[in-house]
Design a protein around this motif. Structure first.
Motif, mmCIF file in Angstrom:
data_model
loop_
_atom_site.group_PDB
_atom_site.id
_atom_site.type_symbol
_atom_site.label_atom_id
_atom_site.label_comp_id
_atom_site.label_asym_id
_atom_site.label_seq_id
_atom_site.Cartn_x
_atom_site.Cartn_y
_atom_site.Cartn_z
ATOM 1 N N LYS A 1 12.602 -12.598 1.946
ATOM 2 C CA LYS A 1 11.465 -13.633 1.449
ATOM 3 C C LYS A 1 12.152 -14.869 1.368
ATOM 4 O O LYS A 1 12.056 -15.881 0.410
ATOM 5 N N PRO B 1 19.782 -12.234 -8.094
ATOM 6 C CA PRO B 1 19.406 -12.665 -6.701
ATOM 7 C C PRO B 1 20.558 -12.288 -5.688
ATOM 8 O O PRO B 1 21.494 -12.972 -5.856
ATOM 9 N N SER B 2 20.230 -11.573 -4.668
ATOM 10 C CA SER B 2 21.326 -11.361 -3.570
ATOM 11 C C SER B 2 21.414 -12.624 -2.715
ATOM 12 O O SER B 2 22.559 -12.864 -1.932
ATOM 13 N N CYS B 3 19.993 -13.278 -2.368
ATOM 14 C CA CYS B 3 20.085 -14.474 -1.548
ATOM 15 C C CYS B 3 21.216 -15.506 -2.072
ATOM 16 O O CYS B 3 21.985 -15.994 -1.370
ATOM 17 N N TYR C 1 14.057 -8.417 0.259
ATOM 18 C CA TYR C 1 12.613 -8.492 0.449
ATOM 19 C C TYR C 1 12.444 -9.329 1.688
ATOM 20 O O TYR C 1 11.135 -9.714 1.938
ATOM 21 N N CYS D 1 8.384 -14.230 -3.254
ATOM 22 C CA CYS D 1 9.679 -14.165 -3.574
ATOM 23 C C CYS D 1 9.412 -13.683 -5.102
ATOM 24 O O CYS D 1 9.016 -13.857 -5.717
ATOM 25 N N GLU D 2 10.856 -12.890 -5.396
ATOM 26 C CA GLU D 2 10.468 -12.124 -6.532
ATOM 27 C C GLU D 2 11.407 -12.906 -7.674
ATOM 28 O O GLU D 2 11.204 -12.280 -8.876
#
Ligand code: SF4
Ligand code: SF4
Length: 433
Positions: free
Chosen positions: A233, A192-194, A231, A186-187
């Motif tokens: 993730k 964060p779009s999550c 990503y 995870c970046e």
């Protein structure tokens, strides 16, 4: 200016040997449980390849990340949170188990109990989820078995994009085979779009270190975060019905020790550090119209930890003294901002990813033929970029939204550093230029 601190990681790709120790130790620590069998918070991909889950870079398919609307503002590709509320009962667009893989074990009984026959008995693979015999067609690093052969890697979305642009220089033939390893986690994105996708508000970014976490009590299992993360993730635990993701090993970070993946890395290729950034400018930076400006936008957010004005603002915003000291010594700041040799993965997703990569400095094929060594002379590299084994275009699609000049510049710098160190090691007069 609103100063916040962020932990981040730099990975030097030339040093990764693809041993997967990081993935296995991470799994032992975090996902060795029912419901997360298929999940690898850390995975190591062979590139070119499809990645894990397969074809996660095919953003048109998964609708992950951010895009700009007509007015130039950021908008979730999968729709905003209000739209999400209207769609709560609709299925999120997300990879299926077959895109990750169905984990298996081997039934060794067959080796012992098989009746006498012409063939050597084999251990049958059994699904760890259903317990039944299973056919193995795909797994977390299937591409490794393909040896990075670019012809076979034609399903790599990056290769496909380059091909569709009729890039004549990249022929992707067997003679031009190249490969390298790309570890991913995870970046812990600045944008964060999550988190933005979650209708329950269960995902949060810690103010003290920027680690992105899922509040397990608030998560309602909508899985919109899986759609929203470009990503891929963040994972759905099919036993608990909640989302889970890499925690950047926060219980370890809190007591001053590195993440499990970094501590166990055989290649010693991971650097962890913190940096200070201006939180007021994140959204503005992520909305730069030109995708190729996003790398500079990320660097612009990073504040100089030795600047007295930044130090005053950081103290005012409650950053403790030991974090300021750590920011001054941070290898992440040095590699990303001071030396500018570390690049973000897919900056065009606009989430401001915080895992940085020093790209692999592949040998120059012509010099290899002539001189029999890596050919790390930076002047030759500049002229010989056409014959680098890993096409610069490929690296540019991964790390600079297609900006080949920027990747070339980083590779030249790496070649110069390597040439300098070789001279120092051999006791020759180093070329200071
Ligand atoms: Fe969220 Fe991590 Fe995906 Fe960024 S990479 S959007 S922080 S899950
Ligand atoms: Fe690469 Fe280190 Fe992971 Fe081994 S442990 S695969 S060297 S990142």
């Amino acid at each position: 200016m609103r100063v916040m601190s962020q932990v981040a990681m730099v990975m030097t790709l030339d040093k990764c040997i693809g041993c997967h120790t990081c993935s296995v130790t991470c799994k032992q620590a975090w996902t060795n449980r029912a419901g997360t069998e298929y999940a690898w918070f850390n995975n190591v991909e062979t590139r070119p390849g499809q990645g894990y889950p397969r074809r996660y870079e095919d953003q048109d398919r998964w609708k992950g990340g951010w895009e700009l609307n007509r007015r130039g503002n950021l908008k979730l590709k999968s729709g905003g949170r209000l739209k999400k509320l209207a769609q709560l009962f609709a299925s999120p667009v997300q990879p299926e188990l077959k895109d990750y893989y169905e984990p298996w074990t081997y039934d060794y009984q067959n080796l012992v109990n098989a009746p006498a026959g012409d063939d050597f008995p084999v251990a049958r693979p059994k699904s760890l989820i259903t317990g039944k015999d299973t056919k193995i067609e795909w797994s977390a690093n299937w591409d490794d078995d393909l040896g990075g052969a670019t012809e076979m890697g034609h399903l790599d979305p990056v290769v496909e994009k380059l091909r569709s642009e009729a890039n004549e220089r990249i022929k992707f033939e067997y003679e031009q085979t190249f490969m390298f390893y790309l570890p991913r986690l995870c970046e812990h994105c600045l944008n964060p779009s999550c988190m933005a996708s979650c209708p329950s508000g269960a995902i949060y970014k810690r103010t003290e270190d920027g680690i992105v976490l899922v509040d397990q009590d608030r998560c309602r299992g909508w899985r919109q975060c899986v759609t929203g993360c470009p990503y891929k993730k963040i994972y759905y635990n099919h036993k608990s019905g909640k989302a889970e993701k890499c925690t950047f090993c926060y219980p370890r970070i809190e007591v001053g020790i590195p993440t499990v993946c970094a501590e166990t890395c055989v290649g010693r290729m991971r650097y962890i550090g913190i940096f200070l950034y201006d939180a007021d400018k994140v959204t503005q930076a992520a909305a730069r119209p030109n995708e190729q400006d996003l790398y500079e936008a990320q660097l612009d957010l990073m504040l100089d930890p030795s600047d007295p004005e930044v130090i005053d603002a950081a103290r005012r915003d409650g950053i403790p003294e030991d974090w300021l000291e750590a920011a001054r010594k941070s290898p992440v700041y040095a590699l990303a901002k001071t030396l500018r040799v570390a690049l973000p993965l897919h900056p065009e997703y606009r989430t401001m990813p915080m895992v940085w990569y020093v790209p692999p400095l592949s040998p120059i094929v012509d010099l290899l033929k002539e001189q029999g060594h890596d050919g790390e002379d930076p002047d030759n590299l500049f002229g010989a970029i056409e014959s680098l084994r890993i096409p610069v275009e490929y690296l540019a699609e991964l790390f600079t939204a297609g900006d080949t000049e920027l990747v070339t510049h980083v590779l030249r710098k790496l070649a110069a550093m390597r040439a300098y160190m070789r001279n120092v090691t051999l006791g020759d007069e180093p070329d200071e230029s």
